[in-house]
Scaffold this active site. Structure first.
Site, PDB file in Angstrom:
ATOM      1  N   ILE A 105      -0.582  -1.523  -7.709  1.00 24.31           N
ATOM      2  CA  ILE A 105       0.360  -2.635  -7.157  1.00 24.31           C
ATOM      3  C   ILE A 105      -0.548  -3.680  -6.810  1.00 24.31           C
ATOM      4  O   ILE A 105      -1.454  -3.858  -6.565  1.00 24.31           O
ATOM      5  CB  ILE A 105       0.958  -1.775  -6.029  1.00 24.31           C
ATOM      6  N   CYS A 106       0.218  -4.863  -6.502  1.00 20.29           N
ATOM      7  CA  CYS A 106       0.065  -6.105  -5.987  1.00 20.29           C
ATOM      8  C   CYS A 106      -1.069  -6.634  -7.036  1.00 20.29           C
ATOM      9  O   CYS A 106      -0.770  -7.160  -8.067  1.00 20.29           O
ATOM     10  CB  CYS A 106      -0.699  -5.957  -4.551  1.00 20.29           C
ATOM     11  N   ALA A 107      -2.238  -7.092  -6.470  1.00 19.97           N
ATOM     12  CA  ALA A 107      -3.161  -7.700  -7.267  1.00 19.97           C
ATOM     13  C   ALA A 107      -3.955  -6.884  -8.104  1.00 19.97           C
ATOM     14  O   ALA A 107      -4.684  -7.235  -9.009  1.00 19.97           O
ATOM     15  CB  ALA A 107      -4.274  -8.464  -6.316  1.00 19.97           C
TER      16      ALA A 107
END
Length: 200
Positions: A105-107
């Site tokens: 998730i995310c970066a």
């Protein structure tokens, strides 16, 4: 058999993503191993907003164990540590080779999975700020993207962490367990989460 889930953490990890995923996996009844990827071997660390998190063990100590899912929270600092950890990269590579679930998730999809080209050809999403790291034809602007062919789940950020976690449960154990986890939390019907995802 109880599902085993590995969630690595590192300094600078996004705490909302890490804690939300850990919490939801515990609610699902899974055995959750939170492992420190910190290069100094510290178990206690500061997350991206200053919250203190503590791992159960060092990543290197469980590197040869098998898990039903390896889940990578985001946060730039944490994802960069994951990226530079040969142990973690090898764990993810082996997880993929064995056909078991990887979620990020995310970066993390951009800075770990894409950086090391661990899933060439896979459809994925990540935080919009890192969209440029993902090939345009593989990027999906969905809150949660599921690539069935690669057994990969990716998501966009702190605000999508709950949906991300619920999709992991659906993948590992089915919609019934996901609904049982969602109901006491007063979450919108789990089926709606499934519709939010992009099945490849």
């Amino acid at each position: 058999m109880t599902k085993r889930v590995l969630i690595p953490i590192a300094p600078g990890i996004e705490e909302m993503e890490a804690v939300t995923v850990i919490d939801i996996m515990v609610r699902a009844g899974y055995e959750v191993v939170v492992a420190s990827a910190d290069f100094e071997g510290e178990l206690t660390m500061k997350a991206s907003r200053g919250v203190t998190l503590t791992a159960d063990c060092k990543l290197v100590d469980i590197a040869d164990e098998e898990f039903d899912a390896v889940i990578l929270p985001g946060g730039v600092g944490g994802a960069e540590t994951f990226r530079d950890s040969t142990v973690l990269v090898e764990i993810v590579r082996q997880q993929k080779y064995d056909g078991r679930l990887v979620a990020a998730i995310c970066a993390a999809p951009a800075l770990v999975l894409q950086h090391h080209n661990l899933y060439p050809g896979a459809l994925m999403t990540c935080h919009p700020g890192f969209q440029s790291h993902i090939p345009a034809d593989k990027w999906r602007p969905k809150r949660v993207t599921i690539d069935i062919n690669h057994n990969l789940i990716t998501s966009q950020g702190p605000g999508t962490a709950l949906e991300f976690a619920m999709e992991i449960i659906i993948k590992l154990s089915g919609k019934q367990l996901a609904a049982e986890v969602a109901e006491p939390m007063v979450v919108i019907p789990t089926l709606q989460y499934h519709k939010l995802s992009n099945d490849a």
